[in-house]
Design a protein around this motif. Structure first.
Motif, short mmCIF file in Angstrom:
data_model
loop_
_atom_site.label_atom_id
_atom_site.label_comp_id
_atom_site.label_asym_id
_atom_site.label_seq_id
_atom_site.Cartn_x
_atom_site.Cartn_y
_atom_site.Cartn_z
N GLY A 140 10.21 13.15 45.88
CA GLY A 140 11.12 12.60 45.26
C GLY A 140 11.83 11.55 46.09
O GLY A 140 11.74 11.54 47.31
N SER A 141 12.73 10.77 45.31
CA SER A 141 13.48 9.80 46.29
C SER A 141 14.69 10.05 46.84
O SER A 141 15.42 11.24 46.12
N THR A 142 15.44 9.57 47.88
CA THR A 142 16.63 9.90 48.20
C THR A 142 17.70 9.18 47.63
O THR A 142 18.96 9.26 48.06
N ARG A 143 17.49 8.12 46.68
CA ARG A 143 18.17 7.23 46.10
C ARG A 143 19.43 7.95 45.31
O ARG A 143 19.16 8.97 44.51
N LYS A 144 20.33 7.33 45.07
CA LYS A 144 21.63 7.97 44.33
C LYS A 144 21.19 7.63 42.90
O LYS A 144 21.02 6.43 42.54
N ILE A 145 21.06 8.60 42.15
CA ILE A 145 20.64 8.45 40.48
C ILE A 145 21.53 7.73 39.54
O ILE A 145 21.07 7.51 38.56
N GLN A 146 22.86 7.89 40.08
CA GLN A 146 23.90 7.17 39.26
C GLN A 146 25.14 6.82 40.04
O GLN A 146 25.29 7.20 41.12
N PRO A 147 26.04 6.07 39.36
CA PRO A 147 27.06 5.59 40.19
C PRO A 147 28.20 6.96 40.44
O PRO A 147 28.04 7.91 39.53
N GLN A 148 28.66 6.58 41.43
CA GLN A 148 29.79 7.70 41.67
C GLN A 148 31.03 7.86 40.62
O GLN A 148 31.26 8.74 40.33
N LYS A 149 31.40 6.61 40.15
CA LYS A 149 32.46 6.77 39.19
C LYS A 149 32.18 5.74 38.10
O LYS A 149 31.29 4.84 38.18
N GLY A 150 32.95 6.02 37.01
CA GLY A 150 32.75 5.02 35.82
C GLY A 150 32.13 5.81 34.50
O GLY A 150 32.19 5.30 33.54
N LEU A 151 31.25 6.51 34.74
CA LEU A 151 30.45 7.22 33.75
C LEU A 151 31.13 8.64 33.02
O LEU A 151 30.68 8.99 31.99
N GLY A 152 32.11 9.16 33.86
CA GLY A 152 32.75 10.36 33.15
C GLY A 152 31.62 11.57 33.47
O GLY A 152 32.13 12.48 32.59
N LYS A 153 30.82 11.44 34.32
CA LYS A 153 29.88 12.63 34.43
C LYS A 153 30.09 13.15 35.80
O LYS A 153 30.97 12.58 36.84
N ALA A 154 29.53 14.28 35.95
CA ALA A 154 29.60 14.74 37.39
C ALA A 154 28.96 13.92 38.50
O ALA A 154 28.01 13.21 38.10
N ARG A 155 29.43 14.08 39.70
CA ARG A 155 28.99 13.33 40.67
C ARG A 155 27.42 13.95 41.29
O ARG A 155 27.31 15.07 41.50
N HIS A 156 26.61 13.06 41.36
CA HIS A 156 25.19 13.51 41.89
C HIS A 156 24.80 12.40 42.79
O HIS A 156 24.97 11.34 42.69
N GLY A 157 23.80 12.95 43.57
CA GLY A 157 23.13 12.16 44.51
C GLY A 157 21.78 11.86 44.28
O GLY A 157 21.19 11.28 43.35
N SER A 158 20.80 12.55 45.23
CA SER A 158 19.45 12.71 44.94
C SER A 158 18.84 13.47 43.92
O SER A 158 19.42 14.70 43.59
N ASN A 159 17.83 13.08 43.24
CA ASN A 159 17.13 14.03 42.11
C ASN A 159 16.72 15.26 42.98
O ASN A 159 15.75 15.98 41.98
N ARG A 160 16.42 15.35 44.22
CA ARG A 160 15.87 16.15 44.88
C ARG A 160 16.85 17.55 45.19
O ARG A 160 16.40 18.57 45.83
N ALA A 161 18.04 17.48 44.41
CA ALA A 161 18.97 18.47 44.65
C ALA A 161 18.42 19.94 44.06
O ALA A 161 17.80 19.75 43.01
N PRO A 162 18.98 21.10 44.52
CA PRO A 162 18.39 22.40 43.50
C PRO A 162 18.82 22.43 42.35
O PRO A 162 18.16 23.18 41.71
N GLN A 163 19.84 21.87 41.65
CA GLN A 163 20.11 21.98 40.42
C GLN A 163 19.32 21.06 39.40
O GLN A 163 19.20 21.29 38.32
N PHE A 164 18.50 20.34 39.84
CA PHE A 164 17.49 19.54 39.14
C PHE A 164 16.16 20.32 38.95
O PHE A 164 15.70 20.78 39.97
#
Length: 308
Positions: A140-164
């Motif tokens: 998987g990629s280490t790219r940030k999957i979504q912006p940090q602010k502005g969407l009203g969602k939880a903060r996420h970084g890479s999609n290789r995190a354990p919760q995905f």
């Protein structure tokens, strides 16, 4: 001062009243000293509560030459040996009666020590090859999957995190050794306990020799059924026999070829295990109903397990 003068004035009256003599001055007093005779120390003394005579040491007259303390060991009223039958391996007929060490085959049974030995042996057999991938090892990629602010969602970084789904495993198992440590004296105590259990439950058999003339499994099963070590008939219950002969570790020795047929015959029999006496294990003996040893294995076990 007044009290002192009053006492000095009253003292002569008291002496005349009670008839006391006039004290002499210090200069007129004569002091006589008595000679104190110290008896010599006795030549022989007895300790308190003992009738044993202890002589004085040559150097000091006032010191006692006490005997050196000796270790006191309890003496068991039971004999050092117990008796056991020696059987014929093929026919099961009694061969003779021999004496075996009581400390090895009739020692104190310690279930707690056996539990420690079984845990130690089973931990040694664990492979420890379990493994998993963490977030740095999955694809998987280490790219940030979504912006940090502005969407009203939880903060996420890479999609290789354990919760995905498809992410790495957090705190997963890694290859390691499960081996633990156990003192040799404790393990020997556990082996003496399990041998004592087999002897007390009449599940220990001593044979003269385990060398058989056939390498077929059917012949071996016939021997076991004849001796009562395997169930008779067509029952589904398998045999539970542990064969513990003395096997020479040198493959070129003459005695190494004697048990080749026994090794071949026991491979295809369910519930029958073959192990050299110098590789005996507490867990393997416990999980079988019957334990069969030969004379050489008996001598080896007694030489190793006899307490100091």
């Amino acid at each position: 001062m007044q009290n002192a003068r009053l006492v000095q004035g009253i003292a002569p009256a008291f002496r005349r009243m009670f008839g006391c003599a006039q004290p002499t001055s210090l200069a007129k007093r004569t002091i006589t000293t008595a000679t104190v005779i110290v008896p010599p120390p006795p030549s022989v003394l007895r300790p308190i509560g003992s009738n044993r005579k202890v002589a004085l040491s040559a150097g000091e007259a006032g010191t006692l030459n006490w005997p050196a303390p000796q270790a006191v060991r309890a003496v068991s009223p039971l004999p050092e040996t117990i008796q056991a039958w020696v059987l014929d391996f093929e026919t099961g007929s009694p061969f003779e009666i021999i004496d075996v060490q009581r400390d090895v085959f009739a020692s104190q049974i310690r279930t707690d020590i056996m539990h420690r030995a079984v845990t130690y042996e089973r931990n040694m057999k664990r492979q420890g090859t379990h493994s998993s991938r963490n977030r740095s090892q999955v694809r998987g990629s280490t790219r940030k999957i979504q912006p940090q602010k502005g969407l009203g969602k939880a903060r996420h970084g890479s999609n290789r995190a354990p919760q995905f789904v498809g992410g790495g495993k957090a705190h997963g198992p890694v290859p390691r050794s499960h081996a633990t440590e156990l003192q040799r004296k404790v393990w020997l105590m556990a082996l003496r306990s399990v041998l004592s259990i087999k002897y007390a439950q009449d599940q220990l058999a001593i044979v003269d020799n385990m060398a058989i003339k056939s390498h077929k499994s059917g012949d071996l099963m016939r021997y076991l059924k004849t001796n009562g070590w395997a169930p008779l008939g067509t029952t589904k219950r398998a045999a539970s026999v542990m064969l513990l002969p003395f096997m020479d570790p040198d493959p070129e020795a003459e005695s190494a070829d004697e048990l080749v047929d026994l090794e071949l015959a026991s491979r295809n029999v369910r519930g029958v295990s073959l192990m050299a006496a110098n590789n005996a294990e507490v867990y393997e003996i416990l999980r079988h109903d019957y334990l069969i040893i030969d004379r050489k294995a008996l001598d080896l076990l007694q030489s190793i397990l006899k307490p100091m």
